[in-house]
Motif scaffolding. Structure first.
Motif, PDB file in Angstrom:
ATOM      1  N   LYS A   3      50.393  44.198  48.740  1.00  0.00           N
ATOM      2  CA  LYS A   3      50.421  42.747  48.507  1.00  0.00           C
ATOM      3  C   LYS A   3      51.820  42.316  48.152  1.00  0.00           C
ATOM      4  N   TYR A  26      49.125  51.293  36.056  1.00  0.00           N
ATOM      5  CA  TYR A  26      48.207  51.004  37.164  1.00  0.00           C
ATOM      6  C   TYR A  26      48.505  51.845  38.405  1.00  0.00           C
ATOM      7  N   LYS A  53      43.072  49.137  45.861  1.00  0.00           N
ATOM      8  CA  LYS A  53      42.695  47.730  45.710  1.00  0.00           C
ATOM      9  C   LYS A  53      42.363  47.390  44.242  1.00  0.00           C
ATOM     10  N   ASN A  54      41.548  48.243  43.611  1.00  0.00           N
ATOM     11  CA  ASN A  54      41.156  47.956  42.222  1.00  0.00           C
ATOM     12  C   ASN A  54      42.361  47.974  41.291  1.00  0.00           C
ATOM     13  N   ILE A  56      45.439  47.301  42.087  1.00  0.00           N
ATOM     14  CA  ILE A  56      46.226  46.077  42.314  1.00  0.00           C
ATOM     15  C   ILE A  56      45.578  44.907  41.577  1.00  0.00           C
ATOM     16  N   ASN A  57      44.250  44.794  41.699  1.00  0.00           N
ATOM     17  CA  ASN A  57      43.570  43.682  41.022  1.00  0.00           C
ATOM     18  C   ASN A  57      43.727  43.785  39.505  1.00  0.00           C
ATOM     19  N   GLU A  58      43.642  45.004  38.979  1.00  0.00           N
ATOM     20  CA  GLU A  58      43.815  45.174  37.526  1.00  0.00           C
ATOM     21  C   GLU A  58      45.247  44.849  37.108  1.00  0.00           C
ATOM     22  N   ILE A  60      47.208  42.746  38.587  1.00  0.00           N
ATOM     23  CA  ILE A  60      47.359  41.283  38.625  1.00  0.00           C
ATOM     24  C   ILE A  60      46.706  40.658  37.396  1.00  0.00           C
ATOM     25  N   LYS A  61      45.567  41.224  36.989  1.00  0.00           N
ATOM     26  CA  LYS A  61      44.893  40.703  35.779  1.00  0.00           C
ATOM     27  C   LYS A  61      45.779  40.904  34.541  1.00  0.00           C
ATOM     28  N   THR A  64      48.412  38.148  34.665  1.00  0.00           N
ATOM     29  CA  THR A  64      47.924  36.796  34.341  1.00  0.00           C
ATOM     30  C   THR A  64      47.498  36.703  32.881  1.00  0.00           C
TER      31      THR A  64
END
Ligand code: SF4
Ligand code: SF4
Length: 134
Positions: A3, A26, A53-54, A56-58, A60-61, A64
């Motif tokens: 990403k 991560y 994928k997970n 990356i999402n973590e 990003i979390k 944020t």
């Protein structure tokens, strides 16, 4: 997965080791595309991150939750018709045929809706008629 992200963070987070934590906590590969970080000012960091994928999402979390604004990075290609000399160098290089040649008029035009922002033409144009805008 991969990403490309554009991060904007407030002054209080300028010294936060964001990339280090994305890598260490991560297990992400982080490539810095562009950074504009000045002490005591808002920071901007464009990154490519690669990982599960997970993860990356973590990651990003984490960003944020920290207060970092995370947006997908959009590279926009700008074609400057005033600089273009219609040499056609870019035409065969474009993988999505975003440049069109009018053979009768001997002119080149650019269809930005087809462009996938790969950047190939930017390097190739001898007249610097194409640029990447972040
Ligand atoms: S390479 Fe540059 S100057 Fe030549 S046609 Fe393409 S945009 Fe125009
Ligand atoms: S950036 Fe890539 S896709 Fe876009 S016009 Fe140039 S060569 Fe084509």
């Amino acid at each position: 997965m991969k990403k490309k992200l554009s991060l904007t963070f407030p002054r209080r987070l300028v010294s936060e080791p964001i990339t280090y934590k994305l890598i260490k906590n991560y297990n992400l590969i982080v490539n810095i595309i562009k950074a504009k970080i000045t002490p005591y000012e808002e920071g901007r960091l464009d990154l490519e991150i690669i990982g599960e994928k997970n993860a990356i999402n973590e990651g990003i979390k984490y960003l944020t939750d920290l207060g970092v604004s995370v947006k997908p990075l959009i590279q926009e290609i700008k074609w400057n018709p005033d600089r273009c000399n219609h040499c056609t160098v870019c035409v065969p290089l474009c993988p999505v045929s975003a440049f069109e040649v009018d053979r009768k008029e001997r002119t080149v035009s650019f269809n930005d809706e087809k462009c996938i922002a790969c950047g190939v033409c930017v390097q190739a144009c001898p007249y610097r008629a194409i640029e990447i805008v972040f």
